[in-house]
Design an enzyme around this catalytic site. Sequence first.
Site, PDB file in Angstrom:
ATOM      1  N   SER A 314      -0.019   9.553   1.748  1.00 35.70           N
ATOM      2  CA  SER A 314       0.658   8.631   0.843  1.00 35.70           C
ATOM      3  C   SER A 314      -0.391   7.661   0.330  1.00 35.70           C
ATOM      4  O   SER A 314      -1.454   7.508   0.924  1.00 35.70           O
ATOM      5  CB  SER A 314       1.743   7.845   1.581  1.00 35.70           C
ATOM      6  N   ASP A 315      -0.121   7.006  -0.802  1.00 35.96           N
ATOM      7  CA  ASP A 315      -0.936   5.836  -1.125  1.00 35.96           C
ATOM      8  C   ASP A 315      -0.457   4.702  -0.232  1.00 35.96           C
ATOM      9  O   ASP A 315       0.613   4.780   0.385  1.00 35.96           O
ATOM     10  CB  ASP A 315      -0.832   5.487  -2.608  1.00 35.96           C
ATOM     11  N   LEU A 316      -1.233   3.658  -0.163  1.00 33.97           N
ATOM     12  CA  LEU A 316      -0.959   2.582   0.788  1.00 33.97           C
ATOM     13  C   LEU A 316       0.446   2.012   0.575  1.00 33.97           C
ATOM     14  O   LEU A 316       0.757   1.504  -0.511  1.00 33.97           O
ATOM     15  CB  LEU A 316      -2.014   1.490   0.647  1.00 33.97           C
ATOM     16  N   THR A 317       1.290   2.111   1.577  1.00 33.94           N
ATOM     17  CA  THR A 317       2.685   1.645   1.608  1.00 33.94           C
ATOM     18  C   THR A 317       3.562   2.284   0.538  1.00 33.94           C
ATOM     19  O   THR A 317       4.621   1.759   0.214  1.00 33.94           O
ATOM     20  CB  THR A 317       2.794   0.106   1.500  1.00 33.94           C
ATOM     21  N   SER A 318       3.142   3.437   0.002  1.00 36.42           N
ATOM     22  CA  SER A 318       4.001   4.054  -1.021  1.00 36.42           C
ATOM     23  C   SER A 318       5.256   4.674  -0.414  1.00 36.42           C
ATOM     24  O   SER A 318       6.224   4.934  -1.140  1.00 36.42           O
ATOM     25  CB  SER A 318       3.228   5.103  -1.833  1.00 36.42           C
TER      26      SER A 318
END
Length: 780
Positions: A314-318
């Site tokens: 995932s992208d950060l906190t996506s």
Amino acid sequence: MSKTTSLIIGLIAFAGQAMAQQPLYKQATAPVEDRVNDLIGRMTVEEKVGQLCCPLGWEMYTKTKNGVVASDLYKERMKAMPIGSFWAVLRADPWTQKTLETGLNPELSAKALNALQKYAVEETRLGIPVLFAEECPHGHMAIGTTVFPTSLSQASTWNAELMYRMGEAIALEARSQGANIGYGPVLDIAREPRWSRMEETFGEDPVLTSNLGVAFMKGMQGDTQNDGKHLFSTLKHFAAYGIPEAGHNGARANVGMRQLFSDYLPPFKKAVEEGVGTIMTSYNTIDGVPCTSNKYLLTDVLRDQWGFKGFVYSDLTSIEGIVGARVAKDNKDAAVQALKAGLDMDLGGNAYGKNLKKAYEEGLITMEDLDRAVANVLRLKFRMGLFENPYVSPEQAEQLVRSKAHKELAREVAREGIVLLKNDGVLPLKKTIGSIAVIGPNADMMYNQLGDYTAPQEREEIVTVLDGIRKAVSPSTKVNYVKGCAIRDVTASNIPAAVDAARTADAVVLVVGGSSARDFKTKYIGTGAADVSSDGNQILSDMDCGEGYDRSTLRLLGDQEKLLEAVAATGKPLVVVYIQGRTLNMNLASEKAQALLTAWYPGEQGGAAIADVLFGDYNPAGRMPVSVPRSEGQLPLFYSQGKQRAYVEEEGTPLYAFGYGLSYTQFDYSGLEIQKGNGKDILQTVSCTVTNTGDRDGEEVVQLYICDKVASVSQAPILLKSFERVPLKKGESKKITFTLGEEELSLYNMEMKQVVEPGDFKVMVGAASDDIRLKGEFTL
């Protein structure tokens, strides 16, 4: 039987017995899949969830007087739930609060990751090594590493072989310090210059992005990742992230399926075909579905159709962003959706780490769901050889990082990425010129030329434009520097001093543009993007670009246009240099300057590279990877739309077109030949002869475009299909041959099947998308 023979037989038997007692997953000669399955069979639910988490890493070490050790926080995390990957342990920037003093040099970086790896291997139950992921879009984002030009500059080289060599160098620097995964390159197609992250992309075209981005990736990964020199690449961002609505970072992408597959997915598909190790999802939604929980993209397309064998971050906190998109009721629901969609690794780690075990106990996910994702992660660890060779040499890291060869390569990339947009003959300047005024906010601000995702730098390692000019000119030349104004702040402008310097000079180099330089006063949100809200402080940072700095206009900010007008009014020969992260408005500079060029963010050797071009030591051959709009009202503006009608207020065409760029010499095109090929990979060949008709050696970027004249679905009137950067000595001619196969001539038909349709095709060969020199046709 001799005693020696008996001893050898005994040792072999003992070794065999010891091997048999070892768990299968620790046996280096066993097949990777067998090792993966054996290890998964030994893991608890907590250990499996831990392998799917990638927390932030820069708090995982403690710097001491005697070196560097694993932090207490790291030990707590690894004891509670051994972690599969850590992100950006070595990252240093204002967000992480790591400075030149508090961060780590390359030798200490290697020692730090060795210490963390040693704890994982020796102090956890199963001894599973960690994957250390680091930011590597234009160099490893750590202290003491080589800072290459950012991606728009890389793209302007139109040179895949150079991108491969750059990828190798970046991988070597990161791997020698202990990293296993490098985040980059960014393969987003960027058609929204107001967007803050345009600088990270290879521009607006899928073919250019595919060729350059995949070459970069292949350079990073090499033929194998267990040689201590290469690592796994992480492609960003899947998918259609570069066309956010209204230019807002992470906003939804308004795109149809046919355009998605034709324009925005091809670079990723090509990279998967070439064996990329990891891919990162994007923050946006497509047709209402968050990309991080889009099963169609992550499973049906990426794995089932394309055959992807790596794992997906995932992208950060996506994952938490799925809740923000109002598609999940809470983070547990979001984590379940993401895992079932095909998302393997949670960057940030909290969504999976705090929720997946409970979701399993409640029957929301199955053990099969967990095992699938864990297998994808473990497979890469075995392929990299981490179970056998988890450590690196700190001494080698000290020797290899920012070597002389890498500095020279950074200068080469910067030089090839400079695009000359206008020249009435003032360039190249003579090194013996009597006096030269160097003016502007970007003439001597080192961080402004380095771009986002850059660590703190030692001043002596960076060559600014002023540095480069001073070193290039003869000792008798007087160089007078006046800043004139800042990028954004107007409280300390001194335009009269700049005008005075211009009036007394024989020529003026004015360096304007933007900046992605972060400072320690800027606030950052949880994803690391900058918060652009103002607290009322009168002093504004130079930062107008970089993640989080979306724009509503493309004009030069602050007093830069006033400075340009005032300096131009002196009547002195004026060369304007743009250092920028997006296509800023160039109308005034194009009108007033005698020469205009863009260097984008040219990296640590940028000033030397710009001086090479200004004084003729290098003949520029960079070409635009994006179209330069005349105003925001033209957006979106990209070459494959074809020639647009005029507006009431202005032309519909770009100020500078995709593929455009000037040289200090001239090139002639002749002898177009179009011939039928001999198979699906070569359906047609297109050849022509290019001649350097000027009085200097130079390079031409020969570009092949086509148009499918009548198809079952509407096709663009002009599409780049191939290109070649060709060195030609003065007077020299070369025959250039391109091939067109099924990949180049296919389309997605009414049933969304990729097919080659029979019919007539127009062929266009030229020096830019709006400078076609040869035309022809063929029929399939």
